[in-house]
Design an enzyme around this catalytic site. Structure first.
Site, mmCIF file in Angstrom:
data_model
loop_
_atom_site.group_PDB
_atom_site.id
_atom_site.type_symbol
_atom_site.label_atom_id
_atom_site.label_comp_id
_atom_site.label_asym_id
_atom_site.label_seq_id
_atom_site.Cartn_x
_atom_site.Cartn_y
_atom_site.Cartn_z
ATOM 1 N N LYS A 1 79.730 -18.660 24.810
ATOM 2 C CA LYS A 1 80.375 -17.880 25.873
ATOM 3 C C LYS A 1 80.014 -18.446 27.246
ATOM 4 C CE LYS A 1 80.741 -13.681 23.141
ATOM 5 N NZ LYS A 1 80.479 -12.240 22.945
ATOM 6 N N GLN B 1 75.394 -8.358 24.328
ATOM 7 C CA GLN B 1 75.767 -8.822 22.993
ATOM 8 C C GLN B 1 75.246 -7.867 21.923
ATOM 9 O OE1 GLN B 1 77.774 -11.415 22.549
ATOM 10 N NE2 GLN B 1 77.672 -11.640 20.340
ATOM 11 N N ASP C 1 83.667 -6.527 28.025
ATOM 12 C CA ASP C 1 83.765 -6.280 26.589
ATOM 13 C C ASP C 1 84.690 -5.102 26.298
ATOM 14 O OD1 ASP C 1 82.539 -7.901 24.769
ATOM 15 O OD2 ASP C 1 80.568 -6.997 25.004
HETATM 16 N N1 L34 Z 1 79.084 -7.156 22.903
HETATM 17 N N2 L34 Z 1 78.938 -8.199 20.858
HETATM 18 C C1 L34 Z 1 79.638 -7.950 21.976
HETATM 19 N N3 L34 Z 1 80.869 -8.473 22.210
HETATM 20 C C2 L34 Z 1 81.432 -9.302 21.290
HETATM 21 O O1 L34 Z 1 82.660 -9.774 21.491
HETATM 22 C C3 L34 Z 1 80.723 -9.594 20.115
HETATM 23 N N4 L34 Z 1 81.201 -10.455 19.159
HETATM 24 C C4 L34 Z 1 80.975 -10.134 17.747
HETATM 25 C C5 L34 Z 1 79.471 -9.900 17.593
HETATM 26 N N5 L34 Z 1 78.869 -9.189 18.706
HETATM 27 C C6 L34 Z 1 79.490 -9.001 19.908
HETATM 28 C C7 L34 Z 1 81.282 -11.793 19.284
HETATM 29 O O2 L34 Z 1 81.126 -12.356 20.362
HETATM 30 C C8 L34 Z 1 81.453 -11.379 17.058
HETATM 31 N N6 L34 Z 1 81.540 -12.380 18.108
HETATM 32 C C9 L34 Z 1 81.860 -13.744 17.873
HETATM 33 C C10 L34 Z 1 82.043 -14.625 18.928
HETATM 34 C C11 L34 Z 1 82.362 -15.946 18.708
HETATM 35 C C12 L34 Z 1 82.503 -16.430 17.421
HETATM 36 C C13 L34 Z 1 82.315 -15.560 16.373
HETATM 37 C C14 L34 Z 1 81.991 -14.232 16.589
HETATM 38 C C15 L34 Z 1 82.836 -17.865 17.216
HETATM 39 O O3 L34 Z 1 82.929 -18.613 18.159
HETATM 40 N N7 L34 Z 1 82.988 -18.303 15.960
HETATM 41 C C16 L34 Z 1 83.337 -19.665 15.651
HETATM 42 C C17 L34 Z 1 82.190 -20.390 14.959
HETATM 43 C C18 L34 Z 1 80.929 -20.372 15.710
HETATM 44 C C19 L34 Z 1 79.785 -20.977 14.915
HETATM 45 O O4 L34 Z 1 79.734 -22.194 14.833
HETATM 46 O O5 L34 Z 1 78.987 -20.225 14.325
HETATM 47 C C20 L34 Z 1 84.542 -19.648 14.723
HETATM 48 O O6 L34 Z 1 85.223 -20.683 14.640
HETATM 49 O O7 L34 Z 1 84.785 -18.624 14.083
#
Ligand code: L34
Length: 296
Positions: free
Chosen positions: A54, A98, A121
């Site tokens: 982020k 988060q 958020d």
């Molecule tokens: N307050 N908490 C708050 N806001 C959010 O919007 C989140 N979320 C969820 C968990 N807690 C939170 C996230 O940011 C889930 N989440 C999130 C964000 C980014 C990714 C997955 C979940 C993401 O970038 N996933 C990538 C892979 C990343 C890696 O290499 O592990 C993907 O391609 O799915």
């Protein structure tokens, strides 16, 4: 039928480029550079990865960011002190705490103290209330990301039968509201299914658009999917995988290999909804910066 695979990374890149252009225009017009402050409590390894991404994404878009790293034993009062300070700091456009938080901290108590204009958020009672009212300001990033995927992929939602599996405040509930509201990329007939749902498979088979936000790998199997349906997999669960150098991999809720033979289109994990969460966060930070400067 083999499903079309929806490229979340490509859609996210396009959204992020739009935000970068908007940041440049805003600054050229004399606006303040948008700034995202993230509060991260504890050692959850996945949270650290997401928060790092982020911060990087906001900087790539021409914003600035900082992360307040707090130990897992931090008290609720200490977290609230940080929130109050960030609320009062005119250099901060967006605040994100988060999830998950350690057990001694009540997430609702923390959310309710964030300035709704800075609540990128969309999880404060004020922003959730606006969403219920049908006039959202900041919508939560993951649900907004799902809607943006449907929009940019040209998947019609008007009158469509949508099933959302999961009722979390972060995803399931706000997503059901966004898609059932009046509007061009909404106006769907939404069913919110959850662990109390009787005959989940039959409910899911009704869906023209099936969205799983259960956080349970394997929750959605091929027999639960209507042939030709659009399947959006919001789950991102870290599971141990000894064949990987990292020792783990990211698993969605959907049995991808089997479901792709039934569905019409499907999002993969990784590379589906996850990158969109980050892209839509930036959209919210841009909106917050404009609102704080009276330029919205
Ligand atoms: N307050 N908490 C708050 N806001 C959010 O919007 C989140 N979320 C969820 C968990 N807690 C939170 C996230 O940011 C889930 N989440 C999130 C964000 C980014 C990714 C997955 C979940 C993401 O970038 N996933 C990538 C892979 C990343 C890696 O290499 O592990 C993907 O391609 O799915």
């Amino acid at each position: 039928m083999t499903a079309r695979i929806i490229d979340g990374n490509a859609i996210a890149a396009s959204v992020r480029a739009d935000v970068a252009a908007e940041v440049a225009t805003h600054i050229a017009a004399g606006g303040r550079r948008p700034h995202l402050s993230v509060v991260l409590v504890g050692d959850d390894p996945a949270s650290h990865v997401y928060v790092r991404n982020k911060g990087r994404a906001s900087e790539d878009a021409g914003m600035t960011s900082d992360t307040i790293l707090l130990s897992a034993s931090t008290s609720q009062e200490e977290v609230l002190d940080h929130v109050r300070r960030l609320n009062a700091d005119p250099a901060v456009s967006g605040i994100l705490v988060q999830m998950p938080l350690p057990p001694q901290i009540d997430p609702h108590a923390v959310m309710s103290k964030i300035d709704p204009r800075k609540d990128v958020d969309g999880l404060t009672p004020a922003n959730l209330g606006l969403l219920v009212q049908g006039t959202p300001f900041h919508a939560p990033a993951t649900p907004a990301g799902v809607v943006e995927i449907l929009k940019r992929e040209g998947i019609p939602t008007q009158g469509a039968r949508v099933v959302v599996v999961g009722r979390s405040v972060l995803v399931g509930r706000p997503l059901a509201l966004l898609l059932s509201n009046r509007g061009p990329h909404a106006n769907a007939t939404v069913t919110m299914a959850h662990t109390g749902t009787r005959d989940l498979a039959a409910v899911c088979r009704e869906a023209e658009i099936l969205i799983s936000a259960a956080g349970a790998p394997g929750a959605i199997t091929a027999d639960m999917v209507r042939p030709g349906a659009v399947v959006i997999d919001v789950g991102t669960t870290r599971v141990a995988d000894a064949t990987r150098k990292s020792g783990h991999r990211l698993a969605g809720d959907v049995d991808f290999q089997a479901v792709r033979e039934v569905a019409g289109a499907i999002t993969p994990v990784p590379g589906g909804v996850g990158p969109m969460t980050i892209a839509m966060l930036l959209v919210n930070v841009m909106r917050a910066a404009k609102a704080l400067e009276g330029r919205a």
